[in-house]
Scaffold this active site. Structure first.
Site, PDB file in Angstrom:
ATOM      1  N   ALA A 188      -7.162  28.907   3.562  1.00 48.18           N
ATOM      2  CA  ALA A 188      -6.531  27.905   4.192  1.00 48.18           C
ATOM      3  C   ALA A 188      -5.295  27.725   3.924  1.00 48.18           C
ATOM      4  CB  ALA A 188      -7.224  26.528   3.569  1.00 48.18           C
TER       5      ALA A 188
ATOM      6  N   GLU B 264      -4.342  35.533   3.650  1.00 47.57           N
ATOM      7  CA  GLU B 264      -5.097  35.405   2.454  1.00 47.57           C
ATOM      8  C   GLU B 264      -6.253  36.527   1.774  1.00 47.57           C
ATOM      9  OE1 GLU B 264      -6.061  31.409   1.626  1.00 47.57           O
ATOM     10  OE2 GLU B 264      -4.188  30.794   1.523  1.00 47.57           O
TER      11      GLU B 264
ATOM     12  N   GLU C  11      -3.848  12.846   5.394  1.00 50.70           N
ATOM     13  CA  GLU C  11      -4.057  14.543   5.397  1.00 50.70           C
ATOM     14  C   GLU C  11      -5.494  14.732   6.339  1.00 50.70           C
ATOM     15  OE1 GLU C  11      -4.378  18.698   3.205  1.00 50.70           O
ATOM     16  OE2 GLU C  11      -4.346  16.889   1.869  1.00 50.70           O
TER      17      GLU C  11
ATOM     18  N   ARG D 175       0.806  -1.266   0.073  1.00 47.75           N
ATOM     19  CA  ARG D 175      -0.103  -0.057   0.161  1.00 47.75           C
ATOM     20  C   ARG D 175       0.937   1.026   0.173  1.00 47.75           C
ATOM     21  NH1 ARG D 175      -2.894  -3.124  -1.748  1.00 47.75           N
ATOM     22  NH2 ARG D 175      -4.889  -3.748  -0.880  1.00 47.75           N
TER      23      ARG D 175
ATOM     24  N   LEU E 207      -1.194  25.364   5.271  1.00 44.87           N
ATOM     25  CA  LEU E 207      -0.560  24.189   6.068  1.00 44.87           C
ATOM     26  C   LEU E 207      -0.295  24.499   7.383  1.00 44.87           C
ATOM     27  CD1 LEU E 207       1.829  23.363   3.018  1.00 44.87           C
ATOM     28  CD2 LEU E 207      -0.308  22.115   3.625  1.00 44.87           C
TER      29      LEU E 207
ATOM     30  N   PRO F 243      -8.542   9.839   2.221  1.00 44.14           N
ATOM     31  CA  PRO F 243      -7.991   8.648   3.028  1.00 44.14           C
ATOM     32  C   PRO F 243      -7.796   7.549   2.053  1.00 44.14           C
ATOM     33  CG  PRO F 243     -10.489   9.023   3.128  1.00 44.14           C
ATOM     34  CD  PRO F 243     -10.002  10.121   2.329  1.00 44.14           C
ATOM     35  N   GLY F 244      -8.085   7.433   0.911  1.00 43.70           N
ATOM     36  CA  GLY F 244      -7.532   6.266   0.239  1.00 43.70           C
ATOM     37  C   GLY F 244      -5.983   6.354  -0.158  1.00 43.70           C
TER      38      GLY F 244
ATOM     39  N   GLU G 191      -0.698  32.765  -4.815  1.00 42.87           N
ATOM     40  CA  GLU G 191      -1.391  33.552  -4.105  1.00 42.87           C
ATOM     41  C   GLU G 191      -1.440  35.187  -4.719  1.00 42.87           C
ATOM     42  OE1 GLU G 191      -0.479  33.555  -0.132  1.00 42.87           O
ATOM     43  OE2 GLU G 191      -0.971  31.446   0.364  1.00 42.87           O
TER      44      GLU G 191
ATOM     45  N   ARG H 106      -4.608  25.911  -9.048  1.00 37.64           N
ATOM     46  CA  ARG H 106      -3.830  24.808  -8.512  1.00 37.64           C
ATOM     47  C   ARG H 106      -3.362  23.934  -9.464  1.00 37.64           C
ATOM     48  NH1 ARG H 106      -2.976  25.498  -3.405  1.00 37.64           N
ATOM     49  NH2 ARG H 106      -4.872  25.839  -1.906  1.00 37.64           N
TER      50      ARG H 106
END
Length: 225
Positions: free
Chosen positions: A76, A97, A120, A37, A78, A115-116, A145, A64
């Site tokens: 948002a 921002e 995060e 995995r 990190l 989640p796959g 930005e 993005r």
């Protein structure tokens, strides 16, 4: 439900960077087989649903590169500053921002984004009692930005954009729907999101300096002053 224990037989790091690392584990499957995995360990993030007195939410439209286009998102960022508490990170991102300060910050919802393949987890806050950052204290935006657009939408219109497929960023979708639900239930307190063992969010489990399960409930969720 099966009580199979997914035992990790081996653990290899494939890539290590400042924001995430990539690993390959060998994991035992039901029946005795072993499967590889691949997954990403991420530093975690915070997002902010900033809701003004008129019931409008502040969104950003940011480029993005993996998508090759700009999309609507929450303010948002990190969790990449050593020692920074999650509410402080949310306030920093809001100021950097969209040039806003929040007089009130509530813990709205936690979510795993993908989640796959990744651990995060992003913690989303609800910011209210908004005011402008003074001009001489505003952050100089760079990179993607620098071209970011800031726009206010009525919360119901933003939810309609989610349901029409015009907003697809996972954190933005979750934050807007959670904010609308909280508003529609008259900001009734809800239980805090359940912890899990991986990301910085899970390790800290704090609302400012107050343990999250001991934080006072006030308004829609667990309040952070």
């Amino acid at each position: 439900m099966s009580d199979h224990a997914f035992e990790v037989r081996s653990h290899r790091e494939r890539f290590s960077g400042p924001l995430f690392s990539v690993f390959t584990d060998e994991v035992t499957m039901p029946g005795g087989s072993v499967a590889e995995r691949d997954y990403v360990r991420h530093v975690g993030a915070v997002g902010v649903v900033a809701l003004d007195d008129a019931g409008q939410v502040v969104l950003v439209r940011q480029y993005r590169h993996p998508l090759g286009r700009a999309i609507w998102e929450l303010p948002a960022g990190l969790i990449d500053k050593a020692g920074e508490e999650l509410p402080d990170a949310a306030r920093r991102e809001l100021a950097e921002e969209v040039d806003l300060l929040a007089g009130r910050l509530d813990l709205l919802v936690d979510m795993h984004t993908s989640p796959g393949y990744s651990d995060e987890r992003i913690r989303i806050f609800l910011a209210r009692e908004l005011s402008d950052v003074p001009p001489d204290r505003r952050h100089e935006r760079s990179g993607e930005e620098a071209t970011m657009q800031v726009h206010r939408f009525d919360l119901d219109d933003a939810v309609a954009m989610v349901l029409a497929g015009e907003i697809t960023n996972a954190a933005c979708v979750a934050g807007l729907l959670a904010a609308a639900r909280a508003r529609d239930t008259n900001w009734t307190p809800s239980a805090p999101p359940a912890p899990s063992p991986n990301s910085k969010i899970d390790r800290d489990l704090t609302c400012g300096s107050v343990p999250r399960r001991e934080a006072a409930r006030d308004g829609c969720c667990w309040v952070v002053r």
